[in-house]
Design a protein around this motif. Structure first.
Motif, PDB file in Angstrom:
ATOM      1  N   VAL A  34       7.514 -24.799 -14.299  1.00 19.10           N
ATOM      2  CA  VAL A  34       7.671 -24.985 -15.814  1.00 19.10           C
ATOM      3  C   VAL A  34       6.699 -24.671 -16.492  1.00 19.10           C
ATOM      4  N   VAL A  35       5.538 -24.839 -16.327  1.00 20.87           N
ATOM      5  CA  VAL A  35       4.294 -24.529 -17.114  1.00 20.87           C
ATOM      6  C   VAL A  35       4.241 -22.963 -16.996  1.00 20.87           C
ATOM      7  N   MET A  62       6.511 -21.484 -19.601  1.00 27.13           N
ATOM      8  CA  MET A  62       5.864 -21.616 -20.751  1.00 27.13           C
ATOM      9  C   MET A  62       4.952 -20.653 -21.147  1.00 27.13           C
ATOM     10  N   LEU A  63       3.958 -20.614 -20.153  1.00 26.93           N
ATOM     11  CA  LEU A  63       2.845 -19.731 -20.492  1.00 26.93           C
ATOM     12  C   LEU A  63       3.252 -18.202 -20.636  1.00 26.93           C
ATOM     13  N   GLU A  64       4.403 -17.740 -20.014  1.00 27.23           N
ATOM     14  CA  GLU A  64       4.464 -16.262 -20.058  1.00 27.23           C
ATOM     15  C   GLU A  64       5.237 -16.184 -21.454  1.00 27.23           C
ATOM     16  N   THR A  65       5.738 -17.231 -22.398  1.00 31.02           N
ATOM     17  CA  THR A  65       6.007 -17.063 -23.913  1.00 31.02           C
ATOM     18  C   THR A  65       4.851 -17.002 -24.683  1.00 31.02           C
ATOM     19  N   ASP A  67       0.062 -14.181 -21.559  1.00 35.08           N
ATOM     20  CA  ASP A  67       0.959 -13.232 -20.751  1.00 35.08           C
ATOM     21  C   ASP A  67       0.377 -11.879 -20.595  1.00 35.08           C
ATOM     22  N   VAL A 113      13.271 -15.822 -17.497  1.00 33.71           N
ATOM     23  CA  VAL A 113      13.057 -16.921 -18.496  1.00 33.71           C
ATOM     24  C   VAL A 113      14.057 -18.132 -17.958  1.00 33.71           C
ATOM     25  N   VAL A 164      13.311 -21.904 -16.291  1.00 34.11           N
ATOM     26  CA  VAL A 164      13.000 -23.048 -16.972  1.00 34.11           C
ATOM     27  C   VAL A 164      13.944 -24.172 -16.581  1.00 34.11           C
TER      28      VAL A 164
END
Length: 276
Positions: A42-43, A46-49, A54, A116, A119
């Motif tokens: 999940v983290v 989130m970091l990919e966004t 990224d 994505v 998630v």
């Protein structure tokens, strides 16, 4: 062939103990590792966004995602082959969630942007409730569920009252303020009422006339009182449930070890296993 079948059966048994044995040391360790991997997944999503992060670590994040996806895929397969009724697991709530958690990265090979969706793995954190199967935890969970069920009628009536109030207040504000104040329609006015009653207060619409501001002041004050109502309803039911629990504890202690906290219909002590 018989020897191979025997080895496979032994493997299935060991795997079942590790994956489904929440009361065993290996089972709890596996569940904790699984929860850690889910949190990590999940983290990562989130970091990919986060554009800057990224851009700098995109390849590393993708590699981690595939490692986690392969881990979840193997876990899903092992869950199926290690139980006697795999169909029951596959179509169960957790089985469907486990399957969904493995698919997004595979879909990303054919459809752009679907990664994505990983998630949704956050739903797998619901397995935490399976880890906390100690009678004390399950007992509190049961009481909370009973309190919510017992208070559902009052809460529904409260929500119905709030909907009616929102429609009436919104209609009044539409008449008082009109389009000049931003209240261009009754639905927009109802939206403002709900936002104000819940004390969110976005500020995108606000009354400009003295009468409208006076009504808004009353609505804002009402909002603070309204917040406490559903909380009080559930709290009262929960307190009542706890009183029932305490009475059950006093009349249902273990006669061998003295442990309390058993459900009123429990037959055996959860601490020593003695018959109650």
């Amino acid at each position: 062939m018989q020897r191979l079948k025997s080895k496979f059966d032994a493997f299935r048994h060991r795997t079942n103990v590790v994956i489904y044995g929440t009361n065993t040391a290996s089972g709890r360790l596996f569940d904790l590792i699984l929860l850690g991997v889910i949190l990590l997944s999940v983290v990562i999503v989130m970091l990919e966004t986060v554009k800057g992060f990224d851009t700098k670590y995109h390849q590393q994040l993708i590699v981690l995602e595939w490692i986690i996806t392969i881990f979840f895929t193997l876990e899903y397969i092992l869950r199926i082959i290690s139980i006697k009724k795999p169909i029951k697991y596959i179509f169960s709530f957790y089985g469907i969630i486990d399957l969904i958690a493995t698919l997004p990265m595979y879909f990303s090979l054919f459809f752009v942007g679907t990664s994505v969706l990983t998630v949704v793995r956050a739903l797998r954190l619901l397995r935490l409730f399976k880890i906390l199967k100690h009678p004390q935890f399950s007992s509190q969970s049961t009481h909370l569920k009973e309190a919510l069920i017992a208070s559902r009628g009052k809460i529904l009536i409260f929500i119905y009252f709030m909907l009616i109030s929102s429609v009436i207040i919104g209609s009044v504000m539409y008449i008082v303020e009109g389009k000049e104040g931003g209240f261009t329609s009754i639905p927009i006015s109802i939206y403002w009422t709900i936002v104000t009653l819940t004390t969110v207060g976005y500020g995108d619409i606000s009354p400009i006339t003295p009468l409208g501001q006076a009504i808004a002041s009353v609505v804002m004050i009402m909002g603070y009182g309204i917040i406490a109502v559903p909380t009080g309803i559930v709290s009262a039911e929960f307190a009542n449930s706890n009183r029932t629990k305490l009475r059950a504890e006093r009349i249902n202690p273990c006669t061998v070890c003295g442990t309390e906290g058993h459900e009123h219909n429990a037959k055996y002590c959860y601490h020593c296993g003695a018959e109650l």
